[in-house]
Design a protein around this motif. Structure first.
Motif, short mmCIF file in Angstrom:
data_model
loop_
_atom_site.label_atom_id
_atom_site.label_comp_id
_atom_site.label_asym_id
_atom_site.label_seq_id
_atom_site.Cartn_x
_atom_site.Cartn_y
_atom_site.Cartn_z
N GLY C 127 40.75 32.33 48.76
CA GLY C 127 40.99 32.63 50.17
C GLY C 127 42.15 33.61 50.35
N ARG C 240 48.60 27.94 54.43
CA ARG C 240 47.88 28.89 55.27
C ARG C 240 48.56 30.24 55.31
NH1 ARG C 240 48.40 26.32 60.80
NH2 ARG C 240 49.87 24.93 59.76
N GLN C 251 43.03 34.93 58.76
CA GLN C 251 43.68 33.69 58.34
C GLN C 251 43.05 33.20 57.04
OE1 GLN C 251 43.17 31.04 61.72
NE2 GLN C 251 45.01 31.84 62.73
N SER C 252 43.87 32.70 56.16
CA SER C 252 43.38 31.95 55.00
C SER C 252 43.72 30.50 55.30
CB SER C 252 44.04 32.43 53.72
OG SER C 252 43.60 31.65 52.62
N THR C 253 42.69 29.69 55.48
CA THR C 253 42.89 28.36 56.04
C THR C 253 42.89 27.27 54.96
OG1 THR C 253 40.52 28.10 56.34
CG2 THR C 253 41.75 29.08 58.16
#
Lengths: 336, 336, 336, 336
Positions: C127, C240, C251-253
């Motif tokens: 991610g 995140r 966003q990298s969640t």
């Protein structure tokens, strides 16, 4: 350390082989495929020996257990041979496209205590397992409705389809099994099916095959079960469960390979594409399935997903085809 | 049924006028704007009378309460006149761009019991209110971190910017107030700010104005507060809160106007675009703000968001500007 | 097939050892730990040989590359020894708690072409990588704001904390590196930090340690970067990224271990708990980090995350501590 | 400004009355209810006049249009009287519980150009409208599957159920209409239904009523449509659409009243509870329905949701009941 033999070195066979090779408790000892080059290539990667025939695999005293990933028409034979040889077997679904062959196989292996596991990998998905556990724990009260959504990312080749026995025996069979898994003993007693070649009517007419289905079922307790299939989903492999009871709802949702989420003028909170297909989506499940098979192979006892599960899923497929022909709900014959 | 006068018939004034007109407990009785046509147009739509001057509004015995949505430079004067006339007033933020004028106004109205409400509408948003209530109820334990994200969809016009007093006094002031609302009495004592013209440097240089800011603050109890601003967000008006404590996290998230979600080859689970800007995003909040004002106007007592709230938000803006100049954390002077 | 030695068989060392053991292109050949029993246990599981000393590891001609997961105080020594022995080394962060020791090490290994990789595993998370790639591809335009949220599920032991060199050197250092990774060459030039013992003030006083921090930074281009840390997050390991530019937000969640979602009278759409901590959350990242290290060990050339990355992250930590002491923004000294 | 009369001042009647009262283009002029106190109470709140009889309403030359929210048995009569009086009428669903009465009413009003609108409010929900528009625009290609999920939060009273004509005529009728709305002219030609008293079997037996249903339908083009109903959903009013075609999937999802989301040790990303029931969930839809009715009343022409829509939804309900009796798929008789 168990010595595992693999029969069938096609796409899914190679995946099984790699999982065995990477497993700390197992060794890929022997591989066989009628296409010798396929077996040799896998052997070269894993250090396995190539067997010239399936018979040689079953006769090999150094083989502790067998994984069958060959063409469907051979499954029942190999199950019978594995049982005769006393070797635990994990066989890909379906047992056979012809329910009569399945029944004959059932008779042939009746009374055996050799573990026979059918490759319904989805039962081992962590999300589906958590859903089943929550249902079994009574989180939603009595289960009254169950929806299984299962859409493939894109249709298979003509060649595949011509040998697959029809979408409902080939693809829906996983969903029948997954429904039975969640239902936990409350068996389906009635099946009503709609199916059509809606996505690609021309191809459907050419191959006499459908590409979309909705199958509505009723269980012994009266619960309502829907299976929802399509052979094409450009947004990715769509694998969802929804279980409903008087106390709430549970969903097992799709997975993305990572957590990137995009916010632009065109799309709000757009996620990464879903896992493309079963090898990625069910990677954990395939590993856990192997764990389960190895465990049973070591200890004996019933496989976690047994021959009867394979047979019952096929009976539901038969009932669905009967429903399509008759335009009515069809009772499921599950009795011996 | 309260008779409400509105001073200022621009975009936000018309919105207030429409809300009063639609309210079951209020009537839009009188409107005024230095641009007579603007007042006349609104009067024609609502049946209100046009007043020739603000003075006439305050002198009108038939006016029960006043909403001030005129240009910022007039706010403090009108607040003083409303208090002198004994008429409850709801005044748009900020009180003034010059903190000295605010202090003078504060002195002028000291001791009054006429309700003065400042238009910090976001305090009335249901999500932000629910977050504050959950914090106040101790759901996350002691509040230790608070993040306020506030990004406008697109930058205002040059003309607007030239009169707005700087982004931090104009836009961030809402976020200062929202932070204070959630903090619930644990006042900010120190402010450190970064700001720059990062989105449109050319325009920033031309207008001597910034378009992005991050402001890090510390409260009396030591809690850490971040405000995160940008003047442009092509994915829509971005309004979020995140409150963290030892027991968990609470978020007040963005809202979409409806629930359509798209799954395609390009985007997975892409939502509808966010509400475009404050009039849509905070529509419920503006209605609830009016409810609160009307209630206070009827019953007397302190406004739910008072003059002191307006003053303190401006003090935080002043501290932020001082921090930008000095490159260090600046203590907030909140004492009288 | 590379022969890998592992120095340090504690928790993270065992994880590295297992990854090497399972890797198709590597063999865990040698292990060492000052606690002999720890090394012996891992050797027994993997078939590795136990080395009596780190020196023996570096002297072993059969060792192709070394992974260092020993206590921090030994890292710089082992890096120097690995370079002297011509063995590629993957060393856990930080290089040292004392920036002077880092500088000395830097001098000692200057000019080497032996790959030295620092264990900033998060750079290899799919991610975070996808976010960086999207930023680098210009999806949001110029990067103007970056937020790194990093909260541990629960605080470490007193013993751990006493040896860790302070939260910002121990925990935040990952976030400094992750920020640098996304910034892609736009280095941080100024740091302002807030930190406090807000979650457990008693313990903070006893150990002279903080448990929450917000660190606001500015890059050479003016971009605003926030790091947001807490040592306790009962909802799970919170990892995140949020990257913002004029064209959008990325966003990298967080990730859940599976897709079960619950809908009850108490909670709507409640997901499964997040991955509990770094070994689970970054499992894929640790594997990809090993892939990268093995690749570099085979081919030579610069490691994907090198010594200079380790040094610069520590310089940011030093600047943050200086900011805490001085209550002001501190310039980062990055020059040689 | 249209003068609107309201017949029926129960729960939904009062809601309609309040919407008319708040509407800028309409006035609630006259109200009638057989329970005089109900009419008087609403009149007192809105300034409407009370009419002693429905006949007086239709005879009143000052009434421009009529909203019928009385008991179902009166709907067809009032539609006929409205048409005879030349007054546009918005009538709550269903037209009648007896399809023969509906056919008679159809004959009675044949050829009229007086607008007759049936109260299928869900067609005016922004999310459902956006989904339909996206389907109509071809975003997913040809529509091949449609799922309508509709679950009430809790079962109605015995008294209500005894007069409602059965769940499928009372509740599912909305879903039949919503399906037809999305299908856009591709009419349902075959219906298969499962229904049972699964949530409260005792009550089901006592009242001879079901509480769960799944209804599987086929359209003229072959598309597969599922309706999924339950009378109890403790997680809130569940109203979702899923439309699938070869190019993708569209969902119209549930709405929460605000954006608070909780992250705790017990639940991850748990949203606020869904809107409790139809008055809240479809508040926007009811307002938009009134807009549409007022527009048609002013301009003449066909109502956006007409008598034929009401009749066809009831025909689908009749087919579903026939399917339940016969255990087979039933063709829909839609011809005149």
């Amino acid at each position: 350390m168990l010595n595992i033999a693999l029969i069938g070195c096609g796409r899914i066979g190679r995946m099984h082989g790699a999982l065995v090779h990477a497993h700390r408790d197992a060794r890929l000892a022997v591989v066989h495929d009628p296409v010798a080059a396929a077996a040799q290539a896998l052997a070269a990667e894993t250090g396995a020996t190539v067997a010239d025939s399936a018979g040689a695999v079953f006769a090999d005293p150094g083989v502790d257990a067998v994984i069958v990933a060959s063409v469907t028409a051979t499954h029942a034979d190999y199950i019978e041979q594995a049982v005769a040889a006393g070797k635990p077997v994990l066989c890909e679904k379906p047992i056979d496209l012809d329910i009569r062959r399945v029944e004959a196989c059932r008779t042939a292996i009746a009374g055996t205590d050799v573990p026979v596991q059918i490759g319904f990998n989805r039962r081992f998905d962590p999300g589906h397992q958590a859903l089943r556990a929550a249902v079994a724990a009574g989180e939603v009260g009595r289960l009254v409705q169950l929806l299984v959504t299962s859409r493939d990312p894109e249709p298979p080749s003509d060649e595949y389809l011509l040998g697959a026995g029809g979408m409902i025996r080939d693809m829906t069979i996983h969903d029948f099994d997954l429904a039975r898994y969640v239902l936990g003993g409350d068996e389906v007693v009635e099946v009503f099916a709609h199916a059509g070649a809606l996505i690609d009517p021309e191809r459907g007419a050419r191959l006499d095959e459908v590409d979309c289905a909705m199958i509505l079922m009723r269980t012994a307790s009266g619960a309502q079960v829907l299976i929802n299939n399509a052979r094409q989903a450009p947004y990715g492999y769509d694998q969802r469960l929804e279980a409903v009871g008087p106390q709430g709802m549970l969903q097992s949702t799709n997975r993305t390979p990572h957590g990137l989420t995009r916010f632009t003028a065109d799309a709000t909170a757009a996620g990464a594409g879903y896992e493309p297909f079963f090898i990625e989506r069910y990677a954990q499940a395939f590993r856990a399935q192997l764990d389960s098979f190895l465990q049973t192979a070591r200890t004996g006892g019933d496989a976690e997903v047994g021959f009867e599960d394979g047979r019952r899923a096929l009976l539901l497929a038969e009932a669905a085809y009967a429903s399509l022909q008759q335009g009515r709900a069809v009772a499921v014959e599950a009795a011996p």
